[in-house]
Design an enzyme around this catalytic site. Structure first.
Site, PDB file in Angstrom:
ATOM      1  N   LYS A  83       0.856  -1.193   0.000  1.00 58.26           N
ATOM      2  CA  LYS A  83       0.000   0.000   0.000  1.00 58.26           C
ATOM      3  C   LYS A  83       0.893   1.246   0.000  1.00 58.26           C
ATOM      4  CE  LYS A  83      -3.901   1.947   2.655  1.00 58.26           C
ATOM      5  NZ  LYS A  83      -4.767   1.772   3.842  1.00 58.26           N
ATOM      6  N   SER A 158      -9.819   1.633   2.880  1.00 60.95           N
ATOM      7  CA  SER A 158      -8.961   2.428   2.030  1.00 60.95           C
ATOM      8  C   SER A 158      -7.896   1.619   1.307  1.00 60.95           C
ATOM      9  CB  SER A 158      -8.281   3.510   2.873  1.00 60.95           C
ATOM     10  OG  SER A 158      -7.403   2.927   3.815  1.00 60.95           O
ATOM     11  N   SER A 182      -9.899  -0.689   7.165  1.00 63.06           N
ATOM     12  CA  SER A 182      -9.424  -0.539   5.788  1.00 63.06           C
ATOM     13  C   SER A 182      -8.809  -1.773   5.153  1.00 63.06           C
ATOM     14  CB  SER A 182      -8.399   0.584   5.715  1.00 63.06           C
ATOM     15  OG  SER A 182      -9.077   1.800   5.600  1.00 63.06           O
TER      16      SER A 182
HETATM   17  N1  GLN Z   1     -12.915   3.919   6.343  1.00 68.36           N
HETATM   18  C1  GLN Z   1     -12.415   4.364   7.612  1.00 68.36           C
HETATM   19  C2  GLN Z   1     -12.068   5.816   7.535  1.00 68.36           C
HETATM   20  O1  GLN Z   1     -12.360   6.397   6.564  1.00 68.36           O
HETATM   21  C3  GLN Z   1     -11.238   3.530   8.004  1.00 68.36           C
HETATM   22  C4  GLN Z   1     -10.014   3.905   7.299  1.00 68.36           C
HETATM   23  C5  GLN Z   1      -8.843   3.046   7.661  1.00 68.36           C
HETATM   24  O2  GLN Z   1      -9.003   2.009   8.301  1.00 68.36           O
HETATM   25  N2  GLN Z   1      -7.671   3.513   7.279  1.00 68.36           N
HETATM   26  O3  GLN Z   1     -11.523   6.383   8.427  1.00 68.36           O
END
Ligand code: GLN
Length: 486
Positions: A83, A158, A182
């Site tokens: 990532k 994400s 995410s």
């Molecule tokens: N979707 C969640 C957010 O927008 C989690 C993001 C993540 O785990 N990096 O914060």
């Protein structure tokens, strides 16, 4: 011989050890798959960069194997994807943000060092929501990734790029990061495994911080054994990260499914706050019920439990995550990293111009909200009360996990949604994380397992949640489920 692209990490390992393939062949096959897909009208765009030197590194790995150096290198010649918020020395690390355009990491994250020491080869950087803020990978400066199951769908976020690349057979194993789901969410949307380890199980050194008290490196793969192998190599204490734990996960390379006798002793809690929630998709609910019936048929104790604090998880998560994000992202000022917009009118103007131009809409929304929450007027009311409730969460969920071996629930309230559907509706986007954030808040591990499909074929994931450092137990249950294909 098994097809290279569809082979799992453990299968490729065996093929390399038997001499059935070379690492160079493996990398070439994956690269061709990626290149062919990039020519499609709707490419997956899991990768935002496929490294030019991957083949060269593979040739070196092949030479080392010939010289008999494979013994202490369990992943020699095996590929992985990374990532874009994890530092790799000499390579771009942009968090898919304009503000980090052109930023080259000066050192390796510990997780990268460990994989490389084990002989693994990083083959590319994967797409993500800018600074890991989002649930669909649409908030990326490179444009969205697509779901390999249906290209009009989001792969989730994400870490959606990593999930799309693994589910789309462009790499068998990939790193993601989790702050609030995410890794599990995209794993669930794409029909693969996604592990969020215990806070501290894998070093965060070299990972760009979002919400430091929640962040954790996570792993994607298409089988439970591949997750186990990856965890064994990457986990454990790191002198560079004071929050990392002195734990060894080597036994996760030899996961044994539970025997019938062992299954009968297992106790599983089903939080009613999630399973009776409004808006739970009917197909998700049906898959959940199917698993519960299977558990009962094995003699596993499955009991509904009420953990009322779970209802405040999402609110608490966003207060804490946004506050920490506002502080962490203060370092992107146009002086030290990436983009610089110098208008010649002094530092204040430079900061302002750089940040205005460099950050996307969602990141700005979070910085502003986070700073507002932390402002003098609110800090007592909001941030500290969120921290108090968080302590309750850790305690109350911990108590349930003292009485039960696992918590079991859907990973997300719905299967993958259409690209564009929630991108302008932050509330709808945030609610995708309804079932995942409590795990990060409680600092515990959870694995999203591919559990079934909706009637229209969209994958559905369920999560197995356990007490701190119970990764092996979780993986063993997942392996049991994988073997019987519930
Ligand atoms: N979707 C969640 C957010 O927008 C989690 C993001 C993540 O785990 N990096 O914060």
């Amino acid at each position: 011989m098994k097809d290279i692209c569809t082979a799992t990490l453990n299968e490729l390992k065996a093929m390399l050890e038997e001499g059935a393939v070379t690492s160079a062949e493996v990398i070439r096959a994956l690269k061709s798959a990626y290149q062919a897909d990039s020519q499609q009208p709707l490419p997956l765009q899991g990768f935002i960069e496929f490294f030019d030197d991957a083949e060269e590194l593979a040739a070196k790995a092949d030479a080392m194997r010939k010289e008999g150096k494979a013994a202490n290198m369990p992943l020699l010649g095996l590929p992985f994807a990374v990532k874009d918020n994890i530092s790799m020395r000499g390579r771009l690390c942009t968090c898919c943000s304009k503000i980090l355009e052109g930023y080259v990491a000066p050192y390796n994250a510990t997780v990268i060092d460990r994989l490389i020491s084990a002989g693994a080869i990083p083959i590319g950087r994967t797409n993500m929501d800018e600074f890991a803020m989002g649930s669909s990978t649409e908030y990326s400066v490179y444009g969205p990734s697509r779901n390999p199951i249906d290209r009009m769908l989001t792969p989730g976020g994400s870490s959606g790029g990593s999930a799309a690349a693994v589910a789309g057979f462009q790499v068998p194993f990939a790193l993601g990061t989790e702050t609030g789901g995410s890794v599990r969410l995209p794993a669930s949307y794409c029909g693969i495994y996604g592990l969020k380890p215990t806070y501290g199980a894998i070093s965060r050194y070299g990972v760009v911080a979002f919400g430091s008290s929640l962040d954790q490196v996570g792993l994607f793969a298409r089988t439970v054994d591949d997750i186990g192998l990856g965890l064994a190599v990457t986990g454990g204490r790191d002198a560079h990260d004071e929050t990392s734990a002195d734990q060894c996960f080597n036994s996760c390379t030899k996961l044994v499914p539970y025997s019938d006798g062992e299954l009968k002793k297992i106790r599983i809690a089903l939080p009613v706050e999630f399973t009776k929630t409004q808006g739970l998709d009917a197909d998700v609910s049906a898959v959940f019920e199917k698993f519960c019936a299977w558990f009962s048929a094995q003699g596993i104790t499955v009991e509904p439990v009420s953990i009322p604090v779970l209802e405040s998880a999402i609110a608490m998560y966003y207060v804490i995550a946004l506050s920490e994000a506002a502080s962490n992202l203060a370092r992107f000022d146009g002086i030290r990293y990436g983009l610089r917009k110098d208008t010649g009118k002094g530092y204040d103007e430079l900061y302002c111009a750089t940040r205005s131009e460099g950050f996307g809409k969602e990141v700005k929304r979070r910085i502003i909200t986070g700073n507002y929450v932390l402002s003098h007027h609110f800090s007592g009311d909001c941030y500290e009360s969120a921290l108090r409730v968080r302590n309750r969460m850790e305690k109350e969920v911990g108590e349930v996990l003292g009485q039960y071996d696992f918590i079991f629930c859907p990973t997300a309230p719905t299967p993958a949604f259409k690209l564009g559907e929630r991108v302008d509706n932050p509330m709808a986007m945030y609610l995708s994380d309804l079932f995942t954030t409590f795990v990060n808040l409680a600092h515990i591990p959870a694995l999203s397992v591919p559990a079934g499909t909706a009637q229209d074929g969209r994958p559905i994931g369920m999560q197995i949640v356990g007490a701190k450092f119970s990764e092996e137990k979780i993986l063993r249950l997942a392996k049991t489920l994988e073997a019987v294909r519930v």
